[in-house]
Design an enzyme around this catalytic site. Structure first.
Site, mmCIF file in Angstrom:
data_model
loop_
_atom_site.group_PDB
_atom_site.id
_atom_site.type_symbol
_atom_site.label_atom_id
_atom_site.label_comp_id
_atom_site.label_asym_id
_atom_site.label_seq_id
_atom_site.Cartn_x
_atom_site.Cartn_y
_atom_site.Cartn_z
ATOM 1 C CE LYS A 30 -4.073 -1.763 -0.297
ATOM 2 N NZ LYS A 30 -5.193 -1.668 0.630
ATOM 3 N NE ARG A 56 -7.469 -8.814 -1.481
ATOM 4 C CZ ARG A 56 -7.047 -7.956 -2.397
ATOM 5 N NH1 ARG A 56 -6.201 -6.972 -2.042
ATOM 6 N NH2 ARG A 56 -7.466 -8.032 -3.651
#
Length: 274
Positions: free
Chosen positions: A216, A252
């Site tokens: 991210k 994830r």
């Protein structure tokens, strides 16, 4: 044969590992790498062999500034992959979609879990599809825009409480719901970092948590590594921070093998500490 109750029971043990398979041309990290069926299927098998507990298949990029696609285009991308992966591996398949029509045909084709980035709040038909199927559902927090002045943990709780109410009204069993704080979705870098530092507070909602931190932007920002593909060290560190707070029943990730090694080592260490 997939047993949703047995699957949910596994969440009481060590964190499960969800491998990401983006069948898209424009995802922020791996867009274009697996947007043809052959490479996508091969990568899914590779992730299963590397120790993924779930394969998460998505046909629409949700990165900032993404171009939305309609349900028909999404289904053209993912349906051949779902059918082939379901035939090739026994690993449960989740489908990353907020569209009820896509969820319905994906479940019919062999998927087992729905992963809705809008937590049942974008498509009013999604909750009924999930209830009728009796499948596990991942409800993620999301926002249309960043508001730097709000308490993001409070916002996440309020949003997900609405998701739970929608689920309850539709007849979805509470013990088949997983919650996701939605790192990077409608959040500034500072807010995502704050959520990670406080993610243990979400345990008060009483449901399993999925943590989606892989590569991210805020990890790159605070680690000083702007190259998306070079954020493995930061991703491993961030996931372990969530796990150490007891707030990561599923993680994830794009890179399955190093995370499998991390989880296996953490389990071995925990075994000798008890």
């Amino acid at each position: 044969m997939f047993d949703p109750d047995a699957f949910m029971a596994r969440l009481a043990g060590p964190p499960l590992l969800m491998g990401i398979l983006n069948v898209t041309p424009d995802s922020f990290s791996d867009g274009g790498q697996f947007d043809a069926s052959g490479p996508a299927i091969a990568h899914a098998i590779e992730m299963a062999n590397a120790g993924a507990d779930i394969i998460d298949i998505g046909g629409e990029s949700t990165r900032p500034g993404h171009t939305p696609v309609d349900a028909e285009a999404e289904q053209r991308r993912i349906m051949p992959v779902i059918r082939a992966v379901a035939a090739a591996v026994e690993t449960p398949i989740s489908v990353d979609t907020y569209k009820a029509a896509t969820a319905r045909v994906a479940l019919d084709a062999g998927a087992h879990i729905i992963n809705d980035i809008w937590g049942l709040q974008r498509d009013p038909l999604m909750a009924k599809v999930v209830a009728d199927a009796g499948c596990p559902i991942i409800c993620m927090h999301n926002r249309d825009a960043i508001d730097p002045d709000i308490d993001m943990i409070a916002d996440i709780k309020a949003f997900l409480e609405r998701s739970l109410e929608i689920a309850h009204q539709a007849g979805i069993q509470t013990d088949r719901i997983i919650l996701d704080p939605g790192f990077g979705f409608g959040k500034s870098f500072e807010q995502s970092l704050d959520v990670l530092a406080r993610v243990g507070e979400l345990q008060t909602m009483g449901l399993p948590l999925l943590i989606g931190l892989s590569r991210k932007g805020f990890i790159g920002h605070f680690s000083g590594n702007k190259e998306v593909g070079d954020r493995l060290a930061g991703t491993l560190s961030a996931n372990m921070a969530a796990i150490n707070q007891g707030a990561a029943q599923v993680i994830r990730v794009h890179a399955v093998k190093p995370h499998r090694e991390m989880l296996d080592f953490a389990s071995a260490l925990a075994a000798v500490q008890t």
